[in-house]
Design a protein around this motif. Structure first.
Motif, PDB file in Angstrom:
ATOM      1  N   PRO A  36       0.806  -1.339   0.047  1.00 17.12           N
ATOM      2  CA  PRO A  36       0.039  -0.142   0.075  1.00 17.12           C
ATOM      3  C   PRO A  36       0.974   1.258   0.090  1.00 17.12           C
ATOM      4  O   PRO A  36       1.960   1.399   0.472  1.00 17.12           O
ATOM      5  CB  PRO A  36      -0.784  -0.006   1.387  1.00 17.12           C
ATOM      6  N   SER A  37       0.396   2.289  -0.505  1.00 19.15           N
ATOM      7  CA  SER A  37       1.119   3.645  -0.628  1.00 19.15           C
ATOM      8  C   SER A  37       1.483   3.884   0.807  1.00 19.15           C
ATOM      9  O   SER A  37       2.504   4.834   1.000  1.00 19.15           O
ATOM     10  CB  SER A  37       0.109   4.627  -1.122  1.00 19.15           C
ATOM     11  N   TRP A  38       1.000   3.837   1.952  1.00 21.85           N
ATOM     12  CA  TRP A  38       1.178   4.042   3.301  1.00 21.85           C
ATOM     13  C   TRP A  38       2.369   3.144   4.086  1.00 21.85           C
ATOM     14  O   TRP A  38       2.510   3.021   5.044  1.00 21.85           O
ATOM     15  CB  TRP A  38      -0.122   3.946   3.966  1.00 21.85           C
ATOM     16  N   ASN A  39       2.963   2.211   3.216  1.00 18.14           N
ATOM     17  CA  ASN A  39       4.154   1.487   3.682  1.00 18.14           C
ATOM     18  C   ASN A  39       4.981   2.266   3.898  1.00 18.14           C
ATOM     19  O   ASN A  39       5.562   3.127   3.373  1.00 18.14           O
ATOM     20  CB  ASN A  39       4.288   0.331   2.593  1.00 18.14           C
ATOM     21  N   PRO A  40       5.627   1.931   5.411  1.00 18.55           N
ATOM     22  CA  PRO A  40       6.722   2.875   5.602  1.00 18.55           C
ATOM     23  C   PRO A  40       8.089   2.516   4.808  1.00 18.55           C
ATOM     24  O   PRO A  40       8.075   1.384   4.128  1.00 18.55           O
ATOM     25  CB  PRO A  40       7.029   2.585   7.202  1.00 18.55           C
ATOM     26  N   PRO A  41       8.885   3.630   4.837  1.00 21.04           N
ATOM     27  CA  PRO A  41      10.467   3.210   4.301  1.00 21.04           C
ATOM     28  C   PRO A  41      10.894   2.121   5.084  1.00 21.04           C
ATOM     29  O   PRO A  41      10.655   2.058   6.274  1.00 21.04           O
ATOM     30  CB  PRO A  41      10.891   4.586   4.257  1.00 21.04           C
ATOM     31  N   ASN A  42      11.567   1.292   4.181  1.00 24.81           N
ATOM     32  CA  ASN A  42      12.394   0.119   4.949  1.00 24.81           C
ATOM     33  C   ASN A  42      13.345   0.556   6.143  1.00 24.81           C
ATOM     34  O   ASN A  42      13.471  -0.323   7.388  1.00 24.81           O
ATOM     35  CB  ASN A  42      13.254  -0.538   3.996  1.00 24.81           C
ATOM     36  N   TRP A  43      13.846   1.845   6.066  1.00 23.88           N
ATOM     37  CA  TRP A  43      14.797   2.163   7.008  1.00 23.88           C
ATOM     38  C   TRP A  43      14.131   2.480   8.584  1.00 23.88           C
ATOM     39  O   TRP A  43      14.819   2.567   9.547  1.00 23.88           O
ATOM     40  CB  TRP A  43      15.498   3.500   6.713  1.00 23.88           C
ATOM     41  N   LEU A  44      12.912   2.738   8.467  1.00 23.75           N
ATOM     42  CA  LEU A  44      11.988   2.835   9.773  1.00 23.75           C
ATOM     43  C   LEU A  44      11.888   1.914  10.527  1.00 23.75           C
ATOM     44  O   LEU A  44      11.697   2.047  11.801  1.00 23.75           O
ATOM     45  CB  LEU A  44      10.678   3.697   9.363  1.00 23.75           C
ATOM     46  N   PHE A  45      11.826   0.561  10.160  1.00 27.28           N
ATOM     47  CA  PHE A  45      11.596  -0.533  10.790  1.00 27.28           C
ATOM     48  C   PHE A  45      12.607  -0.791  11.937  1.00 27.28           C
ATOM     49  O   PHE A  45      12.292  -1.217  13.029  1.00 27.28           O
ATOM     50  CB  PHE A  45      11.481  -1.911  10.050  1.00 27.28           C
TER      51      PHE A  45
END
Length: 153
Positions: A36-45
């Motif tokens: 989805p468009s609201w998927n956070p960027p990978n670096w945030l996890f």
């Protein structure tokens, strides 16, 4: 048991759970999924989970410090196992459908910890709330990914 050793033990347990994310990495499979468009960027996890694991460890230690090894900490152990298991199911088995079911169990176990922790340590219960919020968001994301990427028959 010495409080310092117990404190370190709770952190070690959370660190071991965090290692499941290092063993079962997203990789190309995850990168190629429709998200989805609201998927956070990978670096945030990584920073989000680091903070959450610190809060989870402190919460467990506070309950132990107040009451010792009570049944609430058995449920705490269950939620840690479910947390570690999610990465194995989602990334390892590449099964967002099964991972969503596993995540529902994780969510329920976190809620149960909050409810059981509250009479022992309100601080510990509140420290688990951001974790529940993140897992709620992760559940919505997991569900959205599952729906956008159905398994071939």
């Amino acid at each position: 048991m010495n409080s310092t050793f117990a404190f370190l033990g709770f952190f070690a347990a959370c660190f071991l759970v965090a290692c499941s994310g290092a063993v079962f990495r997203p990789g190309d499979w995850y990168e190629n999924l429709a998200k989805p468009s609201w998927n956070p960027p990978n670096w945030l996890f990584a920073p989000a989970w680091t903070l959450l694991y610190i809060l989870i460890a402190i919460a467990g230690w506070l309950v132990w410090r107040e009451a010792g090894f009570v049944p609430a900490l058995a449920l705490y152990g269950v939620q840690l196992l479910l947390n570690a298991g999610w990465s194995a199911v989602f990334f390892g088995l590449k099964r967002p459908d099964l991972a969503f079911g596993e995540l529902v169990l994780l969510w329920l176990s976190i809620l149960g910890c909050i409810l059981l922790f509250a009479p022992i340590s309100t601080t510990a219960a509140w420290l688990m709330v951001p974790y529940l919020a993140w897992v709620t968001f992760a559940g919505a994301l997991n569900f959205a990914i599952w729906q956008r990427n159905p398994r071939p028959a």
